[in-house]
Design an enzyme around this catalytic site. Structure first.
Site, PDB file in Angstrom:
ATOM      1  N   HIS A  65       0.866  -1.183   0.000  1.00  0.00           N
ATOM      2  CA  HIS A  65       0.000   0.000   0.000  1.00  0.00           C
ATOM      3  C   HIS A  65       0.901   1.231   0.000  1.00  0.00           C
ATOM      4  CE1 HIS A  65      -3.691  -2.293   0.987  1.00  0.00           C
ATOM      5  NE2 HIS A  65      -2.838  -3.102   1.588  1.00  0.00           N
ATOM      6  N   ARG A  67      -0.292   4.387  -0.782  1.00  0.00           N
ATOM      7  CA  ARG A  67      -1.131   5.504  -0.286  1.00  0.00           C
ATOM      8  C   ARG A  67      -1.281   6.693  -1.204  1.00  0.00           C
ATOM      9  NH1 ARG A  67      -3.309   2.029   3.073  1.00  0.00           N
ATOM     10  NH2 ARG A  67      -2.170   1.636   5.000  1.00  0.00           N
ATOM     11  N   ASN A  97      -6.542   0.788  -2.855  1.00  0.00           N
ATOM     12  CA  ASN A  97      -7.386   1.484  -1.858  1.00  0.00           C
ATOM     13  C   ASN A  97      -6.796   2.839  -1.480  1.00  0.00           C
ATOM     14  OD1 ASN A  97      -5.275   0.250  -0.495  1.00  0.00           O
ATOM     15  ND2 ASN A  97      -6.444  -0.089   1.364  1.00  0.00           N
ATOM     16  N   HIS A 235      -2.907 -12.562   1.804  1.00  0.00           N
ATOM     17  CA  HIS A 235      -2.606 -12.664   3.243  1.00  0.00           C
ATOM     18  C   HIS A 235      -3.393 -13.715   4.024  1.00  0.00           C
ATOM     19  CE1 HIS A 235      -6.028  -9.981   3.167  1.00  0.00           C
ATOM     20  NE2 HIS A 235      -5.328  -8.897   2.951  1.00  0.00           N
ATOM     21  N   ASP A 308       2.166  -6.991   2.467  1.00  0.00           N
ATOM     22  CA  ASP A 308       1.005  -6.169   2.828  1.00  0.00           C
ATOM     23  C   ASP A 308       1.488  -4.882   3.531  1.00  0.00           C
ATOM     24  OD1 ASP A 308      -1.551  -5.240   3.188  1.00  0.00           O
ATOM     25  OD2 ASP A 308      -2.163  -6.773   4.631  1.00  0.00           O
TER      26      ASP A 308
HETATM   27 ZN   LIG Z   1      -6.186  -7.146   2.699  1.00  0.00          ZN
END
Ligand SMILES: [Zn+2]
Length: 429
Positions: A65, A67, A97, A235, A308
């Protein structure tokens, strides 16, 4: 910068080789020119005495991620990819996301455009399965495919509606895209903040039961079997979930899966003093799960290791109580030293397995050829000192966020050099 590097007496790690091969390695013009004993250094070359150090392919992390856009106080594509380099990772796949979410061809193009100027490594992005990751309407998958998306996923949330997920899988199959699933049954997770069990009762923290994850893994596998799509399960944290995947693989379902280092190393008992740097989703499970997942990794149930990497500011993590703090920890900088410290060092894994699961298989999952330390190959390599040490101070880390259980702790192993093509991206020698 000198154009050639000669590694003397370096230990070469390649996929599937349980033993390291000790040799000299010459890199010239960004290519592995020769692998042989007693090479003489060409003029103007840099010679590195590398006895006891390990030369391995650059790692590839399919779950990070970064961001950007929207939450650049946590991380950016620039800082996240520098964190990757700091950990020996030369390729990443970013999750969608962000704010706004990456759910259209235009968004995919814009993120890839930013990465072209801000990232020194191979940067790929995923796109959402549903618009805005809201689970209501399918995102524009064809447009994202055209713009060069690597996978589709609503990571952070499951797609709750099975009919919508089924249609998305049919699209994914047609467009030849893996569909990556964050498996969780929201009604079972409720307001949970850690694994449900004796430990959560004791701490008075609402629990997330293992069946929340396992039921969704079963459902998604059945949908994959029905549609013929390539399902990638993100995950995985429970032994039961892993066994469901093992059975599906044996039955010929097109399913791959990943495990994160923190789910191999930590468990619910590590949550003391309500430390939010041990809060992630899916949560840390049990000590038995740690052991069974590691067996599964060694046996090949898990295709890939992925971190992750989930940066959050110190303020968000530390100024809120355990239940209110966001889920997630960073991982790009700590992954390789932690795998060395806990598993290589303890003879629980060998270098060939690390290369296979964290360098080769991630590339295959994305349709690339793996890189290896062989004559004629493009140089995409890292030099790692397994007997060195790394202390993960805020100063050391390139990530904008300090949320790792390893903050200010020391692990055995140090990434010393990262080379991609003609460029030396990191040099700690
Ligand atoms: Zn997830």
């Amino acid at each position: 910068m000198s154009n050639s590097i000669l590694f003397k007496q370096v230990s070469i790690a390649n996929e599937d080789n349980s033993e390291l091969l000790v040799s000299d390695v010459l890199i010239e013009g960004g290519v592995i020119k020769s692998v042989s004993s007693n090479l003489t250094p060409p003029d103007n070359s840099r010679t590195i005495e590398a006895s006891g150090k390990v030369l391995l392919p650059g790692l590839f992390d399919v779950h990070v991620h970064l961001r950007e856009p929207g939450q650049t106080s946590k991380e950016t594509i620039a800082t996240g990819t520098e964190a990757a380099i700091n950990g020996g990772v030369t390729g990443v796949v970013a999750m969608p996301n962000t704010l706004p979410a990456i759910d259209s061809g235009g968004m995919v193009k814009s993120v890839l455009e930013t990465a072209r100027s801000d990232s020194r490594i191979n940067f790929l992005t995923t796109g959402c399965i549903t618009k805005g990751r809201e689970g209501k309407e399918m995102a524009a998958i064809s447009g994202m495919k055209e713009a060069g998306v690597a996978m589709i996923t609503d990571d952070g949330s499951p797609v709750e509606n099975p009919q919508l997920l089924r249609r998305a899988m049919e699209y994914a199959r047609e467009f030849d895209l893996p569909l990556a699933s964050h498996c969780e049954t929201m009604q079972l997770s409720g307001p949970g903040a850690m694994n449900e069990g004796r430990r959560s009762y004791k701490l008075g923290i609402p629990g997330i039961p293992s069946i929340s994850e396992e039921i969704c893994i079963s459902r998604d596998i059945q949908l994959a079997a029905y549609t013929g799509a390539h399902l990638h399960i993100q995950h995985v944290t429970t032994a039961v979930g892993m066994e469901i995947i093992r059975r599906a693989k044996n039955d010929g379902v097109k399913v791959t899966c990943e495990v994160a280092p923190h789910h191999l190393i930590f468990n619910e008992n590590h949550i003391v003093d309500y430390d939010t740097y041990y809060k992630m989703n899916p949560p840390l499970r049990t000590e038995e799960d740690n052991a069974r997942l590691l067996d599964g990794l060694v046996e090949g149930v898990f295709d890939v290791i992925a971190t992750d990497h989930a940066p959050h500011t110190e303020f968000e993590k530390k100024q809120q109580d355990f239940e209110a703090a966001p889920f997630g920890i960073t991982g790009l900088e700590t992954a390789l030293p932690s795998l060395n410290h806990y598993f290589i060092n303890e003879d629980k894994m060998n270098w060939g397995q690390i290369v296979k699961r964290y360098a080769s298989e991630p590339r295959r999952l994305l349709g690339f050829n793996p890189v290896s330390i062989k004559e004629g190959e493009e140089a995409e390599i890292i030099l790692f000192d397994p007997t060195g040490e790394t202390t993960f101070t805020k100063d050391f880390m390139e990530s904008k966020s300090p949320n790792t259980p390893f903050l200010d702790k020391t692990l055995k192993g140090s990434v010393e050099l990262v080379v991609v093509g003609e460029k030396v991206l990191l040099d700690r020698i």
